[in-house]
Each structure stands twice: as C-alpha cells, then as structure tokens.
Design an enzyme around this catalytic site. Structure first.
Site, short mmCIF file in Angstrom:
data_model
loop_
_atom_site.label_atom_id
_atom_site.label_comp_id
_atom_site.label_asym_id
_atom_site.label_seq_id
_atom_site.Cartn_x
_atom_site.Cartn_y
_atom_site.Cartn_z
CG HIS A 67 45.16 -31.53 -40.81
ND1 HIS A 67 44.21 -30.84 -41.52
CD2 HIS A 67 46.22 -31.68 -41.65
CE1 HIS A 67 44.65 -30.60 -42.74
NE2 HIS A 67 45.88 -31.10 -42.85
NE ARG A 69 42.06 -34.90 -38.55
CZ ARG A 69 42.35 -34.63 -39.82
NH1 ARG A 69 41.93 -33.53 -40.39
NH2 ARG A 69 43.07 -35.48 -40.53
CG ASN A 99 41.05 -29.87 -42.98
OD1 ASN A 99 41.71 -29.61 -41.96
ND2 ASN A 99 41.27 -30.95 -43.69
CG ASP A 157 45.58 -28.55 -46.16
OD1 ASP A 157 46.10 -28.93 -47.22
OD2 ASP A 157 45.66 -29.19 -45.09
CG HIS A 184 45.59 -29.42 -50.99
ND1 HIS A 184 45.42 -30.34 -50.00
CD2 HIS A 184 45.68 -30.14 -52.14
CE1 HIS A 184 45.40 -31.56 -50.52
NE2 HIS A 184 45.56 -31.46 -51.83
CG HIS A 240 50.72 -30.76 -48.95
ND1 HIS A 240 50.12 -30.27 -50.09
CD2 HIS A 240 49.74 -30.84 -48.03
CE1 HIS A 240 48.84 -30.08 -49.85
NE2 HIS A 240 48.60 -30.40 -48.60
CG ASN A 286 44.97 -35.29 -51.60
OD1 ASN A 286 45.76 -35.10 -52.52
ND2 ASN A 286 43.73 -34.83 -51.60
CG ASP A 313 49.38 -32.61 -44.63
OD1 ASP A 313 48.46 -32.25 -43.88
OD2 ASP A 313 49.18 -32.98 -45.80
CG HIS A 317 42.45 -39.73 -40.78
ND1 HIS A 317 41.32 -38.97 -40.93
CD2 HIS A 317 43.36 -39.24 -41.66
CE1 HIS A 317 41.53 -38.04 -41.86
NE2 HIS A 317 42.76 -38.18 -42.32
O1 DOR Z 1 46.38 -36.40 -46.55
C1 DOR Z 1 45.74 -35.42 -46.27
N1 DOR Z 1 45.03 -35.33 -45.13
N2 DOR Z 1 45.76 -34.40 -47.11
C2 DOR Z 1 44.96 -33.33 -46.95
O2 DOR Z 1 45.01 -32.46 -47.77
C3 DOR Z 1 44.02 -33.26 -45.82
C4 DOR Z 1 44.47 -34.08 -44.71
C5 DOR Z 1 43.42 -34.31 -43.67
O3 DOR Z 1 42.77 -33.35 -43.25
O4 DOR Z 1 43.25 -35.45 -43.24
ZN ZN Z 2 46.99 -30.73 -44.69
#
Ligand code: DOR
Ligand code: ZN
Length: 440
Positions: A67, A69, A99, A157, A184, A240, A286, A313, A317
């Site tokens: 990801h 972002r 996403n 996802d 997912h 995952h 997740n 994955d 954040h």
């Molecule tokens: O832990 C996760 N973070 N699982 C996901 O499915 C999405 C991802 C995210 O985009 O932060």
């Molecule tokens: Zn993911």
C-alpha cells in the site's frame, strides 16, 4: 540501460532454471546476457564488476501486495518513498493496492500510478485496480480499460467483495483479459466489526473479535464460484491467508486443479494474537493475528508448496492514527523494509524452506501470479537482480526506514539476511551503505 555489468562469483540461485551454484552473471544493455563461469576475458570487457563472493545472487524480489497511499494519503507513504523502501529491501517489482483516496478504479488512475513509479526510478511499480467502484462492492469498476492500461490484477483489498453475484461477474470479466482477481477474504457478517482475532485474548481484552470463519466462509464461497465458472482463463488469488481452515480449503481446491493461488504475509507467520495483550496498535492488522495452530498450518502449507507467494501487505499509517485506542486505530503493519529478514527468521532458520525455495516464493511464482515476464535470471530477461548477504545479522531500526511510516512491531528484532545491492533493468538502484555492510 546501456553498458556491461558483471556480477562475479556469487551463489546464483535461480529456481526457475533449477540453478544453485557459484558462478557469474553478465548483464548487457539492461538484459541478462549470460549466466555461468565467464572467466577473466569477459571481465576485461565490462564497465563494472561487482564482486559477489560469499553473497547470494537472485532474481529481483517481487512483492505483490503493498500500500503506497498515493493518491490521497501522501503523508503516510508516496510512490517515491515506498519505491525507495522497496529497493532497499531487495524488491525490484511491487504491486500497489487500489484502496487509495480516490480509489484506483479507471485507466487514468492506473496510468497515474505507473507514471509516478517511473518518475521515482527505483523499483518497477505495478498496480491492481479495484474490482468495484469506490470499493463499495456493488458496481464493477472499469476493469477492461484498467487491464488495457496495464493493471496486473483486481482487488477490493481492505474489504472482501460481499455479494457473490458481483464476485462471479468480476471473475468472468477478468478472465476475458487474462488478469487475476485477488480477494481479501472477509465476510463482513462474520467479521462483525471486530478489531482482532476472536478468541481467548479478545475476550480478556474486551475487544470485538474477527472469527476465522469470516475468512473461511468467503473463501469457500469463492471456490464454489470458481468450480461453476470453469472459464479457461479465470484466475483467483487469495490475499494474506491467516487460518488453518483457509489453508485446508486451498489445499483441497488445488487438488481439484482449480485456478487458485494464495499468498502469506510475514506477520501471520511470526506473531499471534497474544501480542495484542498490551493494546499495542502496531499489532492491529487485517486479517488479524491468529493463534499458534494457524501459524503451524501456514508453515506446513509453505513447506508442501500449497502457498504460492510471500508478500508483505506493507500498510503504512501515521503515528498519530496508530496512537488512537485499539478500537479506533487503523489496521496495518509497515514491513516492507524488513521483509526479507523476517522471512529468513520464519522460514529459513527453522528449516521450512531453503534459499531456492524462498526465492521461488518471493520472485518466480509472484511474477507468474501477476503475469509478468520476470522472476528469473534466464538469458534475455530484463536484468532485475538482488544481491543478498545471507549471513549478515542486523537489528531492525524503524528510524532508519525509507518508508514514511513507522508502524512496525519488529523494531529492535535481530534478523539475518541483508540486501547488499538491488539492480533494476541493469541499473544499480540500491547499495547498502559501507558502514553497515560489514557489520556482522
Ligand atoms: O491491515 C490491513 N491494512 N489490512 C488491509 O486489508 C488493508 C490495509 C491498509 O490499507 O491499511
Ligand atoms: Zn492489503
């Protein structure tokens, strides 16, 4: 890239060609020109020689689940910062998840990610497009146009596609373009707004749990869809996987020759839900961290060849968001930059895989899942190469990450297996700094 580069006397591990021996790799104009004992004559004709004695020389690693972002949350990660982290971690190709904000759901969005990736000039940046518009699970996104623009898969996802009719349509439609649909697996009904694995620890912590059934129910449903669709080019990939029962479903589906592949993330091999006991949100992810039994089942599946890819994955954040209480903090672990060391710890050190086995799951098979002509050092292929010091031990330090985010529970862990150099299209795009290179 123009020019000649010789990687000399490394242990060349190229599972696609059943190769594991000490030899040289010659790169000419960005392509693999020769692999073998090339001798001093060749050495005199090249512009640059890399002495790889004592090092592993492997096809560039490929992470099919990151990801980055961008667009929308550039303070967490950008395609440029993520790409820098990727090459430092040995990845010559990555696949970005859609996403973002806005969601990657049409050809312009796909082209945007590709352009940013090219501008970053680090790793190859691929992207999966959304299955449904705004990831809402209702209306299919512009899958055809995205496939034409070069999307290497489709996924919602972060969420599972809840409606079986929508999923069936997606599988059929993607098959027309020979592009994989990645899921997912999480049935929202069973997940029930949970924030960690449902079990002993969720009970004593007073947190709502996500039952393993959430993963298994959707996976079972999708397998039934696959059985009925029977389209030659339908391809389904499970992202995952985290539970023992999910492993069993995939094992059985593979025995039935269904077109199914799956990936595992490092945290589901190294961490259990017990780590959530201090309410540390760096362990909130997740699918959630499960139990020891699930870890053992995943490892068993890896040793048997039931698992096709090791992905990260990588989910960066902001610290300010991860500092919220466990219920409110976002899901995700940023692990791109320490992935190789984590996989060595989880799989090589306990003898579950050897190096060729690991590289198969980190390069050869991931390339096949996304349908790119990579993942091997065969003559004529683009020269994506990773050079690894398998013995070098180091301490993971999140403060040294190139990634913009630090939400990584492995800080201070000691791991083995360090990336020395990452070569992308014949260009050295990452070199470990001298000072740390020699640290033992
Ligand atoms: O832990 C996760 N973070 N699982 C996901 O499915 C999405 C991802 C995210 O985009 O932060
Ligand atoms: Zn993911």
């Amino acid at each position: 890239m123009a020019g000649k580069l010789l990687i000399k006397s490394g242990r060349v591990v190229d599972p696609a060609n059943d190769l594991d021996k000490k030899c040289d790799v010659l790169i000419i104009d960005g392509k693999i020109a020769e692999v073998g004992d090339l001798g001093p004559v060749v050495e005199e004709t090249v512009e640059e020689v890399i002495d790889a004695r004592g090092k592993l020389v492997t096809p560039g690693l490929i992470d099919i689940h990151v990801h980055f972002r961008e667009p929308g949350d550039e303070e967490e990660e950008t395609i440029a910062s993520g790409s820098m982290a990727a090459v430092a971690a040995g990845f010559t190709s990555v696949v970005c998840m859609p996403n973002t904000n806005p969601v990657i759901e049409n050809e312009t969005d796909v082209e945007y990610v590709h352009r940013k990736g090219r501008q970053a000039r680090k790793t190859h940046v691929y992207v999966m497009g959304a299955i449904t518009k705004r990831l809402e699970g209702v209306e299919l996104a512009e899958m055809g146009l995205m496939a034409e623009a070069g999307a290497v898969g489709f996924t919602d996802d972060g969420r599972g596609v809840q409606d079986p009719a929508v999923m069936r349509r997606a599988l059929k439609y993607a098959a027309m373009f020979d592009v994989v649909v990645a899921q997912h697996c999480q049935d929202d009904g069973f997940a029930d707004d949970g924030v960690m694995n449902s079990g002993y620890y969720s009970t004593i912590l007073g947190l709502p749990g996500i039952d393993g059934l959430a993963e298994e129910a959707m996976l079972w449903r999708d397998i039934q869809l696959l059985k009925r669709i029977q389209l030659e080019r339908a391809r389904y990939h499970v992202q995952h996987i985290s539970t023992a029962a999910a492993v069993e479903l995939i094992r059985t589906a593979k025995k039935e020759s269904l077109p199914i592949t799956c990936e595992v993330a490092p945290h589901h091999l190294l961490l259990t839900d017990e780590f959530c006991a201090e309410y540390d949100t760096n362990y909130k992810v997740n699918p959630p961290l499960r139990g020891q039994r699930d870890i053992e089942a995943l490892k068993q599946a890896i040793s048997e060849g039931v698992v096709d890819a090791l992905a990260t994955d990588h989910a960066p954040h902001l610290q300010s968001e991860k500092e919220l209480e466990f219920l409110a903090a976002p899901f995700g672990i940023a692990s791109l930059e320490c992935a190789l060391g984590l996989y060595v710890k989880a799989l090589i050190e306990p003898g579950i895989l050897d190096w060729p086995g690991l590289i198969r799951l980190m390069a050869e098979k991931p390339a096949r899942i996304i349908g790119v002509d990579k993942g091997t050092l065969s003559k004529g292929k683009q020269a994506d190469v990773t050079i690894i010091d398998a013995e070098a031990e180091y301490k993971i330090d999140v403060n040294k990450f190139r990634s913009k985010s630090r939400n990584c529970p492995y800080h201070d862990w000691t791991v083995k297996g360090k990336v020395e150099k990452t070569i992308v299209g014949g260009e050295i795009r990452f070199q470990a700094p001298e000072s740390v290179r020699s640290s033992g």
